[in-house]
Design an enzyme around this catalytic site. Structure first.
Site, PDB file in Angstrom:
ATOM      1  N   GLU A   1      11.262  46.984  47.494  1.00  0.00           N
ATOM      2  CA  GLU A   1      10.052  46.303  47.940  1.00  0.00           C
ATOM      3  C   GLU A   1       9.753  45.240  46.897  1.00  0.00           C
ATOM      4  O   GLU A   1       9.394  45.553  45.762  1.00  0.00           O
ATOM      5  CB  GLU A   1       8.852  47.244  48.075  1.00  0.00           C
ATOM      6  CG  GLU A   1       7.634  46.484  48.624  1.00  0.00           C
ATOM      7  CD  GLU A   1       6.308  47.230  48.506  1.00  0.00           C
ATOM      8  OE1 GLU A   1       5.284  46.629  48.893  1.00  0.00           O
ATOM      9  OE2 GLU A   1       6.286  48.374  48.024  1.00  0.00           O
TER      10      GLU A   1
ATOM     11  N   ASP B   1       2.541  36.366  47.929  1.00  0.00           N
ATOM     12  CA  ASP B   1       1.630  35.240  47.726  1.00  0.00           C
ATOM     13  C   ASP B   1       2.161  34.044  48.514  1.00  0.00           C
ATOM     14  O   ASP B   1       3.311  33.632  48.313  1.00  0.00           O
ATOM     15  CB  ASP B   1       1.583  34.899  46.236  1.00  0.00           C
ATOM     16  CG  ASP B   1       0.508  33.872  45.901  1.00  0.00           C
ATOM     17  OD1 ASP B   1       0.168  33.044  46.771  1.00  0.00           O
ATOM     18  OD2 ASP B   1       0.031  33.884  44.755  1.00  0.00           O
TER      19      ASP B   1
ATOM     20  N   ASP C   1       0.401  37.968  56.529  1.00  0.00           N
ATOM     21  CA  ASP C   1      -0.773  37.598  57.317  1.00  0.00           C
ATOM     22  C   ASP C   1      -0.958  36.091  57.352  1.00  0.00           C
ATOM     23  O   ASP C   1      -1.851  35.590  58.026  1.00  0.00           O
ATOM     24  CB  ASP C   1      -2.030  38.231  56.707  1.00  0.00           C
ATOM     25  CG  ASP C   1      -2.200  37.850  55.246  1.00  0.00           C
ATOM     26  OD1 ASP C   1      -2.681  36.743  54.970  1.00  0.00           O
ATOM     27  OD2 ASP C   1      -1.819  38.654  54.378  1.00  0.00           O
TER      28      ASP C   1
END
Length: 218
Positions: A47, A121, A157
């Site tokens: 991850e 980010d 998102d």
């Protein structure tokens, strides 16, 4: 704020599941994750920019027969994931504290079976493009350490970042599945109910979650 971080930094120095500068494995682990740390031959899953390690820990609970490594430069965040993994007695979890640009110093070519890139980010300004983790420089790096037919999962998102990423993902990655509204897609089940802290906040504000799954064709 700095005082709050100091105990977490100290926690990392004592935690066996955190590999960072100053520890022996930091300079010797490359190519030896299975034999030296995990002591098994199970698949390795990363991850990247893991933050508090929600996916690292969550996926490790779902897949006990895989080895999970959360990678981030923020020690205070890693400490939270490390503690949760320790509290759950998860032996298939490790955390590596390093910038992403140095991944080749810790993983051999084709050593990794899966990569998850979860809400990185977005680096929205044009001058920050080189810092985006789906820019071609980073994608080429991921391709090197990912085995042939290895899996790459990306979730964000930020729709502009998702659009950008669809353009930068090279032909050596075959996109298998994608959606711009994960929570209204059957692909949501691939996430086993795992959410990051910031994902919950953005979903509550009405943001759509974008997701794709791809495979290495090298």
């Amino acid at each position: 704020m700095a005082r709050q971080k100091l105990p977490r930094f100290e926690y990392n120095t004592q935690s066996e599941n955190v590999i960072e500068r100053g520890k022996e494995l930091y300079t010797t682990i490359k190519g030896k994750w299975r034999e030296t740390y995990f002591k098994n031959r199970n698949p390795i899953v990363l991850e990247l920019a893991c933050g508090k390690g929600e996916y690292t820990v969550g996926l490790a609970q779902v897949h006990p027969n895989k080895n999970f490594i959360g990678i981030d430069i923020k020690g205070d965040r890693i400490a939270r994931g490390s503690k949760r993994a320790n509290d759950l007695s998860l032996s298939n979890v490790a955390f590596l504290r390093t910038p992403m640009v140095f991944l080749e110093e810790f993983f051999e070519e084709n050593e990794v079976d899966e990569i998850w890139l979860i809400h990185p980010d977005p680096q929205p300004r044009d001058k920050e493009e080189r810092k985006r983790l789906t820019n071609p420089k980073f994608l080429d790096l991921f391709m090197k350490i990912l085995k042939p037919e290895g899996d790459f999962f990306f979730k964000t998102d930020n729709f502009p970042l998702f659009e950008y990423s669809l353009q930068t993902i090279p032909p050596k990655f075959q996109i298998l599945r994608q959606t711009i509204d994960l929570y209204n897609s059957e692909l949501l089940r691939e996430h086993f109910g795992i959410e990051t802290h910031y994902e919950k906040l953005f979903v509550a504000k009405g943001y759509k979650i974008n997701y794709l799954a791809a495979k290495s064709l090298k």
